[in-house]
Design an enzyme around this catalytic site. Structure first.
Site, PDB file in Angstrom:
ATOM      1  N   SER A 143       0.854  -1.190   0.000  1.00 22.80           N
ATOM      2  CA  SER A 143       0.000   0.000   0.000  1.00 22.80           C
ATOM      3  C   SER A 143       0.885   1.233   0.000  1.00 22.80           C
ATOM      4  CB  SER A 143      -0.892   0.006   1.251  1.00 22.80           C
ATOM      5  OG  SER A 143      -1.513   1.266   1.422  1.00 22.80           O
ATOM      6  N   TYR A 183      -2.058  -0.389  10.405  1.00 19.24           N
ATOM      7  CA  TYR A 183      -2.212  -0.791   9.006  1.00 19.24           C
ATOM      8  C   TYR A 183      -0.968  -0.420   8.208  1.00 19.24           C
ATOM      9  CZ  TYR A 183      -3.987  -0.989   4.226  1.00 19.24           C
ATOM     10  OH  TYR A 183      -4.143  -1.274   2.895  1.00 19.24           O
TER      11      TYR A 183
END
Length: 248
Positions: free
Chosen positions: A140, A154
Site C-alpha cells: 500500500s 495498518y
C-alpha cells in the site's frame, strides 16, 4: 506467459477485480477467500464470460496457517503448477494506539503481516520446487511512512510486507523466480467504502486494470496507478513527518 495464477483474498475488492482482468486475458485462476459463496458466484461469472479458462476455488482463512500450505499445494495440483502467486488478502481495520483497542490492532497485524509470512512461505516453497514463477505482494502507499490515527498499525503491516518481499527478492536474485511489490494508491473497493475524501481515488475497474498491467511487467516494485502515486510516494518518503501527519 504466466498462465496459472493464484490470488488470495479473491472474493471482493482488488482480488476480485484482478481475477476479472486476468480471466479476460485468458489466464487460469486459483481463487481463495473466506466467503465461498462469493467465490462460487465469481467462478460462474468468469467461466460464463471466458469458457476457455480454468477456475479453481477454495475456502481459506489466511490466519489458519497450516491450511494456507494445504490450499496452495492443492491449487498447484489442480492446475498442474502455479506460474504467479499474488498475496492480496488483508484487512483495513485499525484504531489509535493506546486507546484500549489492542485486540483490533492485533487482528490487523496478524492478518496483514503474520498471515502474509505464511502465504509467502507456502508460495516460495512451490516456486522453488518448480524452479520458476512470479511472487507478487500487494502492499500500500501507506507503507511509505509511519501514519497517525487509525492508520498506524495498518501502515506498519504494509511496510513490513514490503520489507519482507524485498528480502525474498534479495534471496532469489539471479534465479528464474521473479518477486514484485505493488503499492496501490486509493482505489474504491468495499474495504474503503465508508472513507471520505480519498485523494486521487479511482474506481475498482480502472484500479484493477492498472494493477494487472503493472504486475504483468514483473517489476521489483510499482506504484499503481503510476500517476500520480509515483510522485506522491516520493513526497511521502521525504517530507517532514509533521506534514505527512497532516496529509493523513
Amino acid at each position: 506467459m504466466r498462465r496459472n495464477i493464484l490470488i488470495t483474498g479473491a472474493s471482493s475488492g482488488l482480488g476480485e477485480g484482478m481475477a476479472r482482468e486476468f480471466a479476460a486475458r485468458g489466464r487460469n485462476l486459483a481463487l481463495c477467500a473466506r466467503r465461498t459463496d462469493r467465490l462460487e458466484a465469481l467462478r460462474t461469472e468468469l467461466l460464463s464470460k471466458h469458457p476457455g479458462i480454468q477456475v479453481s476455488v477454495r475456502e481459506l482463512d489466511v490466519n489458519e496457517h497450516e491450511r494456507v500450505f494445504e490450499v496452495f499445494e492443492a491449487f498447484a495440483q489442480d492446475l498442474g503448477g502455479l506460474d504467479r502467486i499474488i498475496i492480496n488478502a488483508g484487512i483495513g481495520v485499525g484504531k489509535r494506539i493506546g486507546t484500549g483497542h489492542f485486540a483490533t490492532n492485533a487482528k490487523t497485524a496478524q492478518t496483514n503481516f503474520v498471515a502474509a509470512v505464511a502465504q509467502c512461505e507456502a508460495a516460495v516453497g512451490i516456486l522453488r520446487k518448480q524452479g520458476h514463477g512470479h511472487l507478487v505482494t500487494i502492499s500500500s502507499m501507506s507503507a511509505m511512512r509511519g501514519l497517525p490515527r487509525h492508520l498506524t498499525v495498518y501502515a506498519a503491516t504494509k511496510a513490513g510486507l514490503a520489507t519482507l518481499t524485498e528480502g525474498i527478492r534479495a534471496e532469489l536474485l539471479g534465479t528464474p523466480i521473479k518477486v514484485s511489490t505493488i503499492y496501490p494508491g486509493y482505489i474504491h473497493t468495499e474495504l474503503n467504502a465508508g472513507a471520505k475524501n480519498l485523494p486521487f481515488a479511482v474506481d475498482s475497474e480502472r484500479g484493477s486494470r492498472a494493477l494487472v498491467k503493472a504486475i504483468e511487467k514483473e517489476p521489483a516494485s510499482a506504484y499503481v496507478p503510476g500517476w500520480p502515486w509515483g510522485v506522491v510516494g516520493f513526497f511521502l518518503r521525504n517530507l517532514p513527518l509533521k506534514l505527512v501527519a497532516k496529509m493523513s
